[in-house]
Design an enzyme around this catalytic site. Structure first.
Site, PDB file in Angstrom:
ATOM      1  CG  ASP A   8      -1.682   1.165   1.463  1.00 57.66           C
ATOM      2  OD1 ASP A   8      -2.392   1.538   0.523  1.00 57.66           O
ATOM      3  OD2 ASP A   8      -1.614   1.760   2.558  1.00 57.66           O
ATOM      4  CG  ASP A  10      -1.718   7.576   0.367  1.00 56.34           C
ATOM      5  OD1 ASP A  10      -0.696   8.209   0.084  1.00 56.34           O
ATOM      6  OD2 ASP A  10      -2.732   7.586  -0.335  1.00 56.34           O
TER       7      ASP A  10
HETATM    8  P1  B16 Z   1      -6.838   9.819  -3.841  1.00 55.80           P
HETATM    9  P2  B16 Z   1      -3.653   3.940  -0.075  1.00 55.80           P
HETATM   10  C1  B16 Z   1      -5.589   5.767  -0.152  1.00 55.80           C
HETATM   11  O1  B16 Z   1      -4.312   5.368  -0.483  1.00 55.80           O
HETATM   12  C2  B16 Z   1      -5.638   6.623   1.104  1.00 55.80           C
HETATM   13  O2  B16 Z   1      -5.285   5.850   2.234  1.00 55.80           O
HETATM   14  C3  B16 Z   1      -7.027   7.150   1.299  1.00 55.80           C
HETATM   15  O3  B16 Z   1      -7.080   7.981   2.455  1.00 55.80           O
HETATM   16  C4  B16 Z   1      -7.434   7.948   0.066  1.00 55.80           C
HETATM   17  O4  B16 Z   1      -8.783   8.414   0.200  1.00 55.80           O
HETATM   18  C5  B16 Z   1      -7.343   7.038  -1.161  1.00 55.80           C
HETATM   19  O5  B16 Z   1      -6.022   6.559  -1.275  1.00 55.80           O
HETATM   20  C6  B16 Z   1      -7.705   7.759  -2.440  1.00 55.80           C
HETATM   21  O6  B16 Z   1      -6.733   8.725  -2.669  1.00 55.80           O
HETATM   22  O7  B16 Z   1      -7.875  10.820  -3.416  1.00 55.80           O
HETATM   23  O8  B16 Z   1      -5.431  10.364  -3.906  1.00 55.80           O
HETATM   24  O9  B16 Z   1      -7.233   9.074  -5.103  1.00 55.80           O
HETATM   25  O10 B16 Z   1      -3.574   3.941   1.410  1.00 55.80           O
HETATM   26  O11 B16 Z   1      -4.540   2.862  -0.634  1.00 55.80           O
HETATM   27  O12 B16 Z   1      -2.301   4.017  -0.752  1.00 55.80           O
HETATM   28 MG    MG Z   2      -2.866   3.123   3.244  1.00 51.66          MG
END
Ligand code: B16
Ligand code: MG
Length: 220
Positions: A8, A10
């Protein structure tokens, strides 16, 4: 035998949760919605559209799809702008060391992120060199807790789920890994990722040595 790792982004490779928080907070303040870190934690791993729905639920509000999309886009503009400040100094402690170690040992590595901004984050971090395959918010339509993003990564790596370990910081992400038949490592507190096969408080403790020690029968 373990041949690959799926990460993952974030909350595992870099901490964008605070940047997401600031962007959702700016939008919420403008709209007069309540939003705090506790609500922000529920947004880990879930898509942008699902995130705004969680915030609206928290405020007992609903909006038509067009308004919802426009507001999610507004939040995204604020978030994307904040990524300009990100550099290769912004890996979570231990993350770059683990990625480097996996490269040295010849494991296959994929990204499995829900974010549609993963490309920009990887660019800012200068992290593309650590990944054989990039799976992001554009790769599949069903987001976590559906296993699709991890199945996408495994398929592109030409591996079976049981040959991969998924690293995740989100409850929905560990659920996704389990649903897909992957081994999982949770990064964060027990009440969030305690259902993972192995858990570390932070990436700093998540060394390849520790991972191999835990899954010893799965490494040759
Ligand atoms: P975006 P991951 C996720 O990334 C985040 O944890 C989540 O908080 C966010 O809403 C989602 O990506 C979508 O992100 O708005 O940049 O498309 O943890 O799966 O890497
Ligand atoms: Mg994450």
């Amino acid at each position: 035998m373990i041949k690959g790792f799926i990460f993952d982004l974030d909350g595992v490779i870099t901490d964008t949760a605070e940047l997401h928080f600031e962007a959702w907070k700016a939008l919420s303040d403008e709209m007069g919605w309540a939003f705090d870190h506790e609500v922000n934690d529920k947004l880990r791993g879930i898509s942008r559209t699902d995130s705004i729905k969680v915030i609206l639920d928290h405020n007992n509000t609903s909006l038509d799809d067009k308004t919802l999309d426009a507001l999610a886009a507004k939040k995204n503009d604020i978030y994307v702008k904040s990524l300009d400040k990100m550099t290769s100094d912004n890996y979570l402690p231990g993350a770059e060391e683990l990625l480097t170690h996996l490269r040295t040992e010849g494991f296959l590595v994929a990204l499995g992120s829900a974010s549609k901004n993963a490309e920009k984050v990887l660019l800012q971090l200068n992290a593309n060199k650590y990944f054989d395959i990039i799976g992001d918010g554009h790769s599949v339509s069903k987001s976590k807790p559906a296993p699709d993003i991890f199945l996408f990564g495994a398929e592109k790596l030409k591996l079976q789920p049981e040959e991969c370990i998924v690293f995740e910081d989100a409850e929905s992400g560990i659920n996704a890994a389990k649903a897909g038949g992957f081994y999982s490592v949770g990064i964060g507190p027990k009440d969030r990722v305690g259902h993972a096969d192995l858990r570390f408080d932070t990436m700093a403790e998540a060394t390849l040595f520790e991972v191999k020690a835990h899954f010893k029968d799965l490494f040759s």
